[in-house]
Design an enzyme around this catalytic site. Structure first.
Site, short mmCIF file in Angstrom:
data_model
loop_
_atom_site.label_atom_id
_atom_site.label_comp_id
_atom_site.label_asym_id
_atom_site.label_seq_id
_atom_site.Cartn_x
_atom_site.Cartn_y
_atom_site.Cartn_z
N ARG A 125 0.88 -1.23 0.03
CA ARG A 125 -0.14 0.02 0.09
C ARG A 125 0.91 1.19 -0.02
O ARG A 125 0.46 2.31 0.64
CB ARG A 125 -0.72 -0.03 1.30
CG ARG A 125 -1.86 -1.00 1.29
CD ARG A 125 -3.06 -0.91 0.26
NE ARG A 125 -4.00 -1.91 0.64
CZ ARG A 125 -4.32 -2.93 0.14
NH1 ARG A 125 -3.20 -3.69 -0.56
NH2 ARG A 125 -5.06 -3.83 0.45
N SER A 129 -10.44 -0.57 4.31
CA SER A 129 -9.67 -0.75 5.58
C SER A 129 -9.13 0.78 5.93
O SER A 129 -8.68 1.34 5.13
CB SER A 129 -8.41 -1.65 5.22
OG SER A 129 -8.70 -2.86 4.61
N GLU A 185 -4.44 3.28 7.00
CA GLU A 185 -4.01 3.17 5.57
C GLU A 185 -4.90 4.45 4.73
O GLU A 185 -4.50 5.13 3.73
CB GLU A 185 -4.85 2.14 5.20
CG GLU A 185 -4.77 1.88 3.48
CD GLU A 185 -5.40 0.58 3.23
OE1 GLU A 185 -4.98 -0.58 3.43
OE2 GLU A 185 -6.18 0.87 2.30
N1 EPU Z 1 -11.07 -10.65 10.82
C1 EPU Z 1 -11.73 -10.82 11.98
N2 EPU Z 1 -12.83 -9.78 12.48
C2 EPU Z 1 -12.96 -8.99 11.54
C3 EPU Z 1 -12.33 -8.88 10.17
C4 EPU Z 1 -11.55 -9.80 10.17
O1 EPU Z 1 -11.14 -11.67 12.81
O2 EPU Z 1 -14.09 -8.27 11.93
C5 EPU Z 1 -9.95 -11.69 10.55
C6 EPU Z 1 -10.47 -12.56 9.58
O3 EPU Z 1 -11.07 -13.83 9.73
C7 EPU Z 1 -9.15 -13.00 8.64
C8 EPU Z 1 -8.44 -11.82 8.87
O4 EPU Z 1 -8.97 -10.93 10.07
O5 EPU Z 1 -8.49 -14.00 9.21
C9 EPU Z 1 -8.27 -10.80 7.64
O6 EPU Z 1 -9.33 -10.38 7.12
P1 EPU Z 1 -10.13 -10.33 5.56
O7 EPU Z 1 -9.58 -11.54 5.14
O8 EPU Z 1 -11.13 -9.66 5.47
O9 EPU Z 1 -8.59 -9.25 5.08
P2 EPU Z 1 -8.03 -8.01 5.42
O10 EPU Z 1 -6.75 -8.19 5.62
O11 EPU Z 1 -8.79 -7.34 6.47
C10 EPU Z 1 -7.35 -7.28 3.12
C11 EPU Z 1 -7.18 -5.75 2.48
C12 EPU Z 1 -8.42 -5.47 1.96
C13 EPU Z 1 -8.93 -6.37 0.75
C14 EPU Z 1 -8.95 -7.99 1.43
C15 EPU Z 1 -9.19 -8.66 0.48
C16 EPU Z 1 -5.73 -4.70 3.79
C17 EPU Z 1 -5.55 -3.50 5.03
N3 EPU Z 1 -6.99 -4.95 3.85
O12 EPU Z 1 -8.32 -7.20 4.05
O13 EPU Z 1 -8.20 -4.03 1.37
O14 EPU Z 1 -10.25 -6.15 0.31
O15 EPU Z 1 -7.76 -8.11 1.97
O16 EPU Z 1 -8.21 -8.97 -0.31
O17 EPU Z 1 -4.53 -4.91 3.56
C18 EPU Z 1 -8.45 -1.88 1.65
O18 EPU Z 1 -7.19 -1.76 1.42
O19 EPU Z 1 -9.25 -0.74 1.53
C19 EPU Z 1 -9.20 -2.99 1.57
C20 EPU Z 1 -10.58 -3.15 1.75
#
Ligand code: EPU
Length: 304
Positions: free
Chosen positions: A176, A224, A294
């Site tokens: 990012r 995010s 972010e």
């Molecule tokens: N999780 C929780 N509780 C929650 C949300 C998530 O425990 O309320 C856990 C999930 O179970 C999972 C882990 O956190 O084990 C990761 O969550 P998720 O798969 O939703 O992915 P993320 O890391 O939160 C990232 C990007 C998103 C992108 C998704 C899909 C970042 C900060 N976020 O989310 O990007 O859409 O992967 O690839 O890198 C953005 O950058 O604005 C964004 C939405």
């Protein structure tokens, strides 16, 4: 020169629209925040050069889709720049090389690659960003990001007026982030894709959109709020800290995904700002992790 003089001088030089005290809220996905002193909707690289020359001491901010941006309630005391229709173009340059203008919306570009029978850009279907903004911050999803597909970026440096095309190898990309400076605007670029059956690409895009609907909240958010810390997940840490449902004014931590803050129609930028730092403090207390936002902040905010 006064603001009014700068706005007037710009009007005589540029093809795009110049507005004084234009609210930036409609240009962000949070839909909160105050006006920019001047807003330029640029319609050519010469428009951008003109703003670089006439800005005086005013700060500049480039606003893309505004999906990663919180504008202060007091607005932005500078010149905000958006890329207009002239930057919403695309062209197949070679068999598998697609050129996209800086204002092209990523979901539209992803659907285009499906029609063209090209794979590699499906991840972009769920990212509400312009191509230029996404190249600048290396937007990504599903373990792919812009740096993985980008071949070159067209850049104009507003401090010198110089425009150039840089190979992706000459931009330093991280999670990012990129090495592009504040004054460098991405006006377009090329991506390298691979041939694939259109229906396969379209199906993959549908899968990503479904995943997003199931895992991320609808409504006014900036995606995010925090970057994921190395080897960890901001969403998991915020969830564990018990922040889901936490509310300040019209801003609430989503019950669907803890790393999303959703703004009600009554929310102010200050509500969102205060909630961001309350969540930050909660996670710091609970897990001793210093989450890094972010989302970008524009304008003046209360002291933390
Ligand atoms: N999780 C929780 N509780 C929650 C949300 C998530 O425990 O309320 C856990 C999930 O179970 C999972 C882990 O956190 O084990 C990761 O969550 P998720 O798969 O939703 O992915 P993320 O890391 O939160 C990232 C990007 C998103 C992108 C998704 C899909 C970042 C900060 N976020 O989310 O990007 O859409 O992967 O690839 O890198 C953005 O950058 O604005 C964004 C939405």
């Amino acid at each position: 020169m006064s603001i009014a003089d700068i706005a007037q001088a710009l009007r005589t030089r540029v093809a795009g629209r110049v507005t004084q005290d234009a609210s930036l809220a409609p240009f962000t996905t949070f839909r909160v925040g105050g006006p920019a002193r001047v807003l330029l909707e640029a319609e050519s690289v010469d428009d951008l050069r003109a703003v670089g020359e006439l800005r005086g001491d005013l700060p500049l901010a480039i606003v893309g889709r505004g999906s990663n941006l919180l504008v202060s309630d007091d607005g932005f005391r500078g010149i905000a720049i958006r890329l207009g229709r002239a930057f919403r173009t695309h062209e197949l340059k070679a068999e598998h090389v697609l050129r996209l203008g800086g204002a092209v919306q990523l979901p539209a570009a992803a659907r285009l690659t499906a029609r063209l029978g090209l794979t590699g850009f499906e991840f972009a279907a769920e990212i509400p960003a312009t191509f230029g903004g996404a190249v600048r911050m290396n937007a990504g999803a599903h373990n792919r990001s812009m740096a993985d597909v980008l071949l070159s970026a067209e850049i104009i440096d507003l401090s010198s007026g110089q425009s150039r095309t840089v190979d992706v190898q000459d931009v330093s990309y991280g999670y990012r982030s990129s090495s592009l400076s504040n004054d460098e605007i991405v006006t377009g670029g090329t991506v390298r894709l691979e041939p694939e059956d259109s229906s396969v690409v379209a199906e993959r895009i549908s899968g990503y959109l479904r995943w997003r609907r199931e895992n991320q909240p609808p409504g006014r958010s900036a995606g995010s709020i925090f970057k994921n810390p190395p080897q960890d997940s901001a969403g998991r840490l915020i969830d564990e800290a018990g922040a889901k449902g936490m509310r300040i004014g019209g801003a609430v931590v989503s019950e669907v995904h803890a790393n999303f803050i959703v703004a009600d129609p009554t929310a102010t930028a200050d509500d969102v700002w205060s909630l961001i730092w309350s969540v930050h403090a909660l996670v710091k207390d609970r897990s001793d992790v210093d989450l890094e936002p972010e989302v970008r902040f524009l304008g003046e905010f209360a002291r933390r």
